[in-house]
Motif scaffolding. Structure first.
Motif, short mmCIF file in Angstrom:
data_model
loop_
_atom_site.label_atom_id
_atom_site.label_comp_id
_atom_site.label_asym_id
_atom_site.label_seq_id
_atom_site.Cartn_x
_atom_site.Cartn_y
_atom_site.Cartn_z
N GLN B 2 -3.83 -4.57 12.52
CA GLN B 2 -2.44 -4.45 12.91
C GLN B 2 -2.29 -4.62 14.41
O GLN B 2 -3.07 -4.07 15.18
N SER B 27 0.58 -8.59 10.71
CA SER B 27 0.36 -7.62 9.65
C SER B 27 0.19 -8.33 8.34
O SER B 27 0.87 -9.32 8.07
N TYR B 95 2.17 0.55 9.74
CA TYR B 95 1.68 0.06 8.45
C TYR B 95 1.15 1.23 7.65
O TYR B 95 0.72 2.24 8.19
#
Lengths: 114, 115
Positions: B2, B27, B95
């Motif tokens: 990420q 991502s 995330y």
């Protein structure tokens, strides 16, 4: 409603010492997250506590630890301080721990390690 | 892995002109995206967040951001800058991995507003 409070606001320590920072979340908030902000690395996530349990953890060494009490107040401890630990430490609270909820940030504790 | 990139460390505008602060993310998941603002000696404040409900997100103080999946961007805009907008702005991506949520902050963009 009172905001997130952090104590102390400023702290000076020497290498090798340890330090404990405190965070009181907004009333009713059960999630508390800690961040380190430095000019070199920017803002980095340390860890998050929810209902006295660590839920999420960033990529920091074990010298950085935390805990949360039953009233949701949280403390962060850094042991064996290094010069590079000098930073602004931010605490943020939110209602729940889902990653999508708005976080409310405190003003931070400025730690200087000499 | 990420990551989030704020393309400009500083943006300088005149009062009354448009503001554009750029943010790109990487991502492999559908991310949650946020913009926060940090005024000097104050805590960070949420401006807006994207959580897949709508690609154009309106926030506080006249700011808005558009999620563009094809460009992996989430740029922040405001039609007319005000002196009080001068601050540090952070793009944040979160995330989810195995039930964990890890926020990743961009390096920040300092917005300077000239009278």
């Amino acid at each position: 409603k009172a905001g997130v409070t952090q104590t102390p606001r400023y702290l000076i320590k020497t290498r090798g010492q340890q330090v404990t920072l405190s965070c009181s979340p907004i009333s009713g908030h059960r999630s508390v997250s800690w961040y380190q902000q430095t000019p070199g690395q920017g803002l980095q996530f340390l860890f998050e506590y929810f209902s006295e349990t660590q839920r999420n953890k960033g990529n920091f060494p074990g010298r950085f630890s935390g805990r949360q009490f039953s009233n949701s107040r949280s403390e962060m401890n850094v042991s064996t301080l290094e010069l590079g630990d000098s930073a602004l430490y931010l605490c943020a609270s939110s209602l729940v721990s889902e990653g999508l909820n708005e976080q409310f940030f405190g003003p931070g504790t400025r730690l200087t390690v000499l | 892995a990420q990551s989030v990139t704020q393309l400009d460390s500083h943006v300088s505008v005149s009062e009354g002109t448009p503001v554009l602060l750029r943010c790109n993310y990487s991502s492999s998941y559908s991310p949650s995206l946020f913009w926060y603002v940090q005024h000097p000696n104050k805590g960070l404040q949420l401006l807006l967040k994207y959580t897949s409900a709508a690609t154009l997100v309106k926030g506080i103080n006249g700011f808005e951001a558009e999620f563009k999946k094809s460009e992996t961007s989430f740029h922040l805009t405001k039609p007319s800058a005000h002196m009080s907008d001068a601050a540090e702005y952070f793009c944040v991506v979160i995330y989810a991995s195995g039930g964990s949520y890890i926020p990743t902050f961009g390096r920040g963009t300092s917005l300077i507003v000239h009278p």
